[in-house]
Design a protein around this motif. Structure first.
Motif, PDB file in Angstrom:
ATOM      1  N   VAL A 248      -5.109  21.734  10.094  1.00 34.10           N
ATOM      2  CA  VAL A 248      -4.330  22.422  11.117  1.00 34.10           C
ATOM      3  C   VAL A 248      -2.836  22.185  10.949  1.00 34.10           C
ATOM      4  CG1 VAL A 248      -3.906  22.580  13.592  1.00 34.10           C
ATOM      5  CG2 VAL A 248      -6.237  22.407  12.741  1.00 34.10           C
ATOM      6  N   THR A 249      -2.444  20.907  10.789  1.00 33.02           N
ATOM      7  CA  THR A 249      -1.012  20.606  10.752  1.00 33.02           C
ATOM      8  C   THR A 249      -0.314  21.210   9.543  1.00 33.02           C
ATOM      9  OG1 THR A 249      -1.464  18.480   9.641  1.00 33.02           O
ATOM     10  CG2 THR A 249      -1.342  18.468  12.050  1.00 33.02           C
ATOM     11  N   MET A 252       0.702  25.030  10.303  1.00 34.27           N
ATOM     12  CA  MET A 252       1.373  25.350  11.561  1.00 34.27           C
ATOM     13  C   MET A 252       2.297  26.546  11.453  1.00 34.27           C
ATOM     14  SD  MET A 252       2.391  21.893  13.617  1.00 34.27           S
ATOM     15  CE  MET A 252       3.461  22.847  14.690  1.00 34.27           C
ATOM     16  N   SER A 256       1.351  29.840  13.668  1.00 31.20           N
ATOM     17  CA  SER A 256       2.286  30.071  14.773  1.00 31.20           C
ATOM     18  C   SER A 256       2.888  31.469  14.679  1.00 31.20           C
ATOM     19  CB  SER A 256       3.391  29.011  14.774  1.00 31.20           C
ATOM     20  OG  SER A 256       4.220  29.125  13.625  1.00 31.20           O
ATOM     21  N   LEU A 272       8.713  26.931  16.726  1.00 32.38           N
ATOM     22  CA  LEU A 272       8.199  26.263  15.534  1.00 32.38           C
ATOM     23  C   LEU A 272       9.035  25.057  15.122  1.00 32.38           C
ATOM     24  CD1 LEU A 272       6.165  26.027  13.261  1.00 32.38           C
ATOM     25  CD2 LEU A 272       7.484  27.724  11.968  1.00 32.38           C
ATOM     26  N   ASP A 279       6.572  16.782  16.613  1.00 22.10           N
ATOM     27  CA  ASP A 279       5.413  16.286  15.875  1.00 22.10           C
ATOM     28  C   ASP A 279       5.756  15.080  15.021  1.00 22.10           C
ATOM     29  OD1 ASP A 279       4.138  18.376  17.030  1.00 22.10           O
ATOM     30  OD2 ASP A 279       4.093  19.636  15.243  1.00 22.10           O
ATOM     31  N   TRP A 317      -5.106  23.991  22.283  1.00 20.99           N
ATOM     32  CA  TRP A 317      -4.114  24.661  21.441  1.00 20.99           C
ATOM     33  C   TRP A 317      -4.588  26.072  21.097  1.00 20.99           C
ATOM     34  CZ3 TRP A 317      -2.150  22.244  16.195  1.00 20.99           C
ATOM     35  CH2 TRP A 317      -0.772  22.466  16.059  1.00 20.99           C
ATOM     36  N   ARG A 321      -3.125  29.817  22.697  1.00 19.95           N
ATOM     37  CA  ARG A 321      -2.333  30.058  21.490  1.00 19.95           C
ATOM     38  C   ARG A 321      -1.146  30.994  21.684  1.00 19.95           C
ATOM     39  NH1 ARG A 321      -7.334  32.091  21.172  1.00 19.95           N
ATOM     40  NH2 ARG A 321      -7.646  34.343  20.954  1.00 19.95           N
ATOM     41  N   SER A 331       1.125  20.641  20.293  1.00 16.20           N
ATOM     42  CA  SER A 331       1.284  20.229  18.891  1.00 16.20           C
ATOM     43  C   SER A 331       1.625  18.750  18.818  1.00 16.20           C
ATOM     44  CB  SER A 331       2.374  21.059  18.199  1.00 16.20           C
ATOM     45  OG  SER A 331       3.665  20.734  18.686  1.00 16.20           O
TER      46      SER A 331
END
Length: 427
Positions: A248-249, A252, A256, A272, A279, A317, A321, A331
């Motif tokens: 997932v990370t 991003m 996004s 973002l 993060d 999340w 979304r 996040s």
């Protein structure tokens, strides 16, 4: 506060250099000195692509080499550290890490960049990371989670201090000067700091663990540990958590934009970059925080909560979304529930298999992070490419989190308790 104090200790084992909190500070500085090659890489992609005339896909192989070499050579590096000493090897590691940037500044082909930034940098950062973690689990038997979390946070957050100066230098001085000058600074800081590293004297009285179950098992060498199924359970769990987080990370920016929130203003900033900034902070803070918690309530209990937290945050999340504010806030929670693996797993490993071979043993466990980096990003991209949706990616990551959380509480905890009841002695 319990310390390594012993009135009968030799003179050589007293003073500032043998104060474990000072050693923690030195380890933190060494980690910060090697953090930029990974966390500031994105700033170099555009100027390097322009200079070398290669597409981004070829350029990113450099970054993959850095991570793979940092993790897959960890057992060998750990063995060298235990044989020749942490101070000597960590000095070499910090030198190689800084030198990789200095050599990369002269690279005129993509192959040379692979050899300098990727190969030399990966080997250097790997030596330092494994070596510093190995030092901390020895110095802090009572606070392993916190101490390892602190130095891991130094690696995760160290680049915060260098991101803006490097970006400014790139704009004002250009690529070559920036790489050369910052590489020299990192090498000097790392080498000088590492000269103060010391290992704890085994004869000194050890502090008692803060949690009753945090006993230290009988010392096992890597070859013995690798024959123990308990190690492979930890290895699988760390691989699962590494894979789920990176699935997932690492995506991003892509999802996004697909969710339509990347450029939406949140608190006056684009969602973002704001999320990425938060993060980085939470990914660093979670390491000492959950390490500190685990010292008090137990490793597996903390794992269950942290892993479940990431699963819940990822679920929310996905469900929210299209809400930019929640995208940014959640996040941070996702990263807060993921980064603690770098404090919980090395602490649990040393609790279980002893301190004598802690550095080499963690080198074997650290390979799981390399496997996660290989599986996480490419697997997520492939799943999205085949399905045209981010739902399978999130579903897979959430499932891995839940399985790892349940394994921690229902399998790892009772298994370790039985193992330590047979073999452990509180040191």
């Amino acid at each position: 506060m319990t310390t390594f104090a012993n009135t009968s200790a030799p003179a050589s084992a007293t003073g500032l250099l043998h104060n474990r909190w000072f050693q923690l500070l030195i380890g933190l500085i060494c980690m910060m000195a090697i953090s930029s090659p990974q966390y500031v890489w994105t700033l170099f992609t555009k100027p390097l692509s322009t200079k070398l005339g290669v597409p981004l896909s070829q350029l990113q192989i450099t970054f993959s080499m850095l991570i793979v070499l940092q993790t897959f050579f960890a057992p060998f590096q750990g063995r060298l550290i235990e044989r020749f000493g942490a101070r000597r090897l960590i000095s070499i590691g910090t030198l190689l890490s800084g030198l990789s940037w200095m050599l990369a500044s002269q690279a005129s082909s993509i192959g040379m960049l692979y050899l300098t930034y990727g190969l030399v940098g990966g080997l250097g950062t790997g030596i330092v990371y494994i070596g510093v973690v190995g030092q901390m689990v020895r110095w802090f038997p009572d606070r392993r989670g916190f101490a390892v979390g602190m130095v891991a946070a130094g690696y995760g957050m160290g680049a915060i201090l260098t991101t803006f100066p490097i970006a400014s230098a790139l704009a004002g001085k250009g690529l070559e000067s920036t790489l050369w000058q910052f590489g020299l600074v990192f090498a000097l800081v790392g080498v000088i700091a590492s000269q103060a590293l010391r290992s704890p004297d085994p004869a000194l009285k050890r502090a008692e663990p803060l949690h009753a179950q945090q006993t230290t098992g009988t010392d096992l060498a890597p070859r013995q540990m690798l024959r123990n199924p308990l190690f492979w359970l930890m290895f699988c769990m760390m691989t699962m958590m590494s894979t789920s987080g990176l699935m997932v990370t690492s995506q991003m920016a892509s999802f996004s934009r697909d969710f339509g929130v990347a450029s939406v203003l949140v608190f006056g900033l684009a969602a973002l970059p704001l999320a990425l900034t938060i993060d980085r902070l939470t990914n660093g803070l979670t390491r000492p925080f959950f390490g500190w918690i685990s010292d008090r309530v137990g490793r597996e209990n903390t794992m269950f909560f942290a892993f479940a937290l990431e699963a819940v945050a990822m679920t929310l999340w996905l469900l929210t979304r299209e809400n930019a504010v929640l995208f940014v806030l959640l996040s941070g929670v996702v990263f807060f529930g993921w980064g603690e693996i770098f404090s919980l797993f090395p602490s649990t490993l040393t609790d279980t298999f002893g301190t004598q071979h802690a550095t080499a043993n963690y080198g074997w466990l650290y390979i799981s992070q390399g496997i996660g980096s290989i599986l996480g990003g490419p697997m997520a991209a492939l799943m999205h490419e085949k399905t045209g949706s981010w739902h399978p990616v999130f579903a897979t990551a959430i499932t891995l989190d839940i399985i790892a959380a349940l394994l921690a509480l229902l399998v790892l905890k009772p298994w370790r308790r039985r193992y330590l009841a047979d073999t452990a002695t509180i040191k």
